[in-house]
Design a protein around this motif. Structure first.
Motif: not given
Ligand SMILES: Nc1ncnc2c1ncn2[C@@H]1O[C@H](COP(=O)(O)OP(=O)(O)OP(=O)(O)O)[C@@H](O)[C@H]1O
Ligand SMILES: [Mg+2]
Lengths: 416, 228
Positions: A64, A90, A94, A100, A103, A238, A249, A252-253, A273
């Motif tokens: 990220l 963050d 995450i 996940v 992260a 991540i 994933t 979701q992130v 990402l």
């Protein structure tokens, strides 16, 4: 079969009597096959290295970041600099996502010089992250220990060094327990990473890892430049849960980050990402250009080589009109004559192809020897080279051979 | 003797017209002609009378414009190129005035050439060619190329080549035309001998002495048989 062999030897005979002419004729095919084999084997070699390297990133990792790995035009640097910083908070949020595994925040800075007693290394870097860094990035602590949660929380000035720094700064003694000075601050070495090698030509062992909390204190971020606003902050690495689709994933992130950044449905993402996938895609789009170039070279040399062969075969048919007449008079059928000349042009093209394959392999080998590119010749390329030249021989040989076959025996015999 | 088997070739009202641009040249204007087994025929006539054209058609090197040509009662005038090639290969031997040998092949390989198109194995080809080349008296020269042989020797090689497939008819278009009279006479001895052995020979010649060897002489004039 025996007949075919004797016909092939017969056509060798013809080439022997016209050595220079045959060679010049084959030049187009030789050049074509040489380039195709050389480029193919270099691309293949590059494919292998790059695929291996990119895969070493790990297919379950997502990065990220403010910027995308594949589109970094200078024009949107302003826009990227305006994006909100990504923060250790963050990473924590995450990590709580169901898809996940973990992260972590990561940041790094280039160091001018790193010294210990009389030894020094230059251009190493310092990285800041947390106690899960080695797990996420596949590093192994070879001696000493990894970070603990406490090291990070209590901002302990401790560091783990890569094997390159260990061997260069501490050639004859253990690095453990020694102090290094970074930007005037003292860091105590508590561990050494096992050697990891290189990634796209860069050493992966030329850095020192410290807790990100310490990093923030020792290396405050210069706020001024666009560059540092885009690339200077944290990126979040991540690791997706095992057996989880990486796309899930990512979704979701993305959703989480859009919420955290308060983006309305009509606003676009203000983060990127990145995965190994997009690197592979970028690489493939580059090599596709290479393949198009090969197809173009192949097509051109096919035509040039083919026309050369057709020309020489037409000359050969004209020169041997009487021979054709004699052969027909003693019982050669049209097909016999057709086969004779077709075999001749195929053999001619195949010899050209063979020379081209050898030259191409030599060229690839030469490039490998003097440059970091590593060529890799596979069997299918050799088959391709032969198939390619045989088809040129057939395609461009059929017209002269037909012409020879259709000659009237009496007129051919009368030809002077 | 049965007439059907006695006649090998029969041409009926054969015509051949060549086109030089828009001008028609009537080389043969209706020739009927039989070749019997063991015949020894000479074809004579002035230059341009159609002698070569006739033997080319008889030996299936060329096809008539009209008329029928039978080979042992089979109508060949309708044969395809492939079939004609086969007929030339196994039915006939042809000897040219200018020898027509392949310059890059040895005498032996030249003699063996027709066998290639009959799919005979290399071993057999060599054996058969050697045997024939000995019969024409060239045993010691068979590995020489045509340019290392005299005219008479070349013509012997050509005769051997014509014989290698045991043909039913041997055609020769002025076989002595390029040779001096002594060498020509030697070649004629070979033909005489071949006929004595039961072969059938049809030859074109200008030379009355040569024609005298034959048992039958056909005279052509302006594309027609003037005298048989
Ligand atoms: N390919 C051809 N095209 C046009 N005319 C031809 C062709 N071949 C032969 N002719 C003509 O047909 C006629 C007969 O020719 P042919 O070769 O049969 O004569 P010939 O009797 O063998 O003569 P020679 O004794 O000179 O060999 C001649 O007028 C000749 O010019
Ligand atoms: Mg003639």
């Amino acid at each position: 079969m025996i007949e075919l062999l004797s016909k092939i030897t017969l056509s060798f005979q013809t080439f022997k009597t016209h050595r220079l002419r045959s060679f010049l004729t084959m030049l187009g095919i030789i050049i074509g096959v040489t380039t195709v084999i050389a480029i193919l084997s270099l691309i293949e070699g590059l494919n292998r290295t790059v695929a291996k390297q990119v895969q070493s990133i790990g297919s379950d990792l997502i990065f990220l970041q403010k910027f995308s790995w594949v589109s970094t035009g200078h024009r949107d640097l302003d826009k990227l600099a305006g994006r909100p910083d990504l923060l250790p908070d963050d990473a924590e949020a995450i990590t709580k996502l169901s898809s996940v595994e973990i992260a972590i925040p990561q940041t790094s800075r280039q160091l001018q010089k790193l010294k210990y007693k009389d030894n020094e290394v230059s251009n190493s870097s310092v990285a800041g992250s947390d106690e899960n860094y080695s797990w996420v990035n596949n590093y192994i602590v070879e001696s000493g220990r990894d970070f603990s949660r406490d090291d990070v929380l209590h901002r302990r000035a401790v560091g783990i060094i890569g094997s390159y720094i260990a061997t260069n700064l501490f050639p004859d003694e253990t690095a453990l327990g020694k102090d290094l000075h970074l930007n005037g601050h003292r860091i105590k070495i508590i561990g050494v990473f096992k050697e990891k090698g290189t990634f796209l030509g860069n050493s992966l062992d030329d850095f020192i890892l410290i807790p990100y909390t310490v990093f923030e204190k020792f290396f405050p971020r210069p706020r001024g430049t666009l560059w540092s606003r885009v690339y200077g902050g944290y990126s979040i690495s991540i690791k997706a849960k095992d057996g989880m689709k990486i796309e899930e994933t990512i979704d979701q992130v993305r959703e989480l980050m859009r919420r955290r950044h308060g983006l309305g449905f009509d606003k676009e993402d203000d983060f990127e990402l990145n995965t190994q996938q997009i690197l592979m895609e970028l690489y493939q789009s580059i090599t596709n250009v290479g393949f198009i170039a090969i197809v173009a070279i192949a097509a051109i040399s096919l035509v040039v080589g083919g026309i050369g062969i057709m020309n020489i075969m037409l000359v050969s048919v004209a020169e041997r009109t009487r021979e054709i007449g004699i052969r027909k008079a003693v019982g050669a059928s049209n097909n016999n004559i057709l086969a004779q000349f077709l075999i001749e042009s195929i053999v001619l093209a195949l010899i050209g192809g063979l020379i081209g394959i050898v030259f191409g392999m030599l060229l690839a080998w030469l490039v490998s020897a003097v440059s970091p590119l590593k060529a890799s010749v596979s069997f299918w390329m050799i088959l391709l080279g032969f198939g390619f030249s045989a088809s040129v021989g057939i395609f461009f040989g059929i017209y002269p051979a037909r012409r020879a076959a259709s000659l009237n025996p009496i007129e051919a015999l009368r030809y002077e | 003797m049965n007439k059907k088997t006695d006649i090998i070739c029969r041409a009926v009202d054969v015509k051949k017209t060549y086109w030089r641009g828009k001008v028609a040249v009537e080389a043969l204007r209706g020739v009927s002609f039989d070749i019997k087994r063991n015949a020894y025929i000479s074809i004579m006539g002035p230059s341009g009378s159609g002698k070569s054209t006739l033997v080319h058609i008889l030996s299936c090197l060329d096809t008539p414009t009209s008329g029928e040509y039978y080979l042992e009662n089979a109508l060949v005038s309708k044969y395809s190129d492939e079939e004609l090639a086969k007929v030339r290969n196994i039915f006939f031997g042809f000897i040219f005035q200018s020898f027509s040998l392949l310059p890059r092949l040895s005498a032996l390989d030249n003699v063996a050439l027709p066998l290639i198109y009959r799919n005979v194995s290399k071993h057999e080809r060599i054996a058969k060619a050697k045997e024939i080349i000995k019969n024409v008296g060239l045993a010691d020269r068979m590995l020489h190329r045509p340019n290392e042989l005299s005219g008479g020797e070349c013509q012997r090689v050509a005769i051997a080549r014509a014989l290698v497939n045991d043909p039913k008819v041997i055609f020769a278009d002025e076989p002595t035309g390029n040779l001096d009279s002594k060498t020509g006479a030697e070649i004629m001895e070979i033909f005489d001998h071949l006929v004595d052995e039961g072969n059938t020979v049809v030859m074109v010649t200008h030379d009355v002495n040569v024609a005298a060897h034959a048992r039958r002489t056909v005279k052509l004039k302006d594309g027609l048989i003037a005298n048989d």
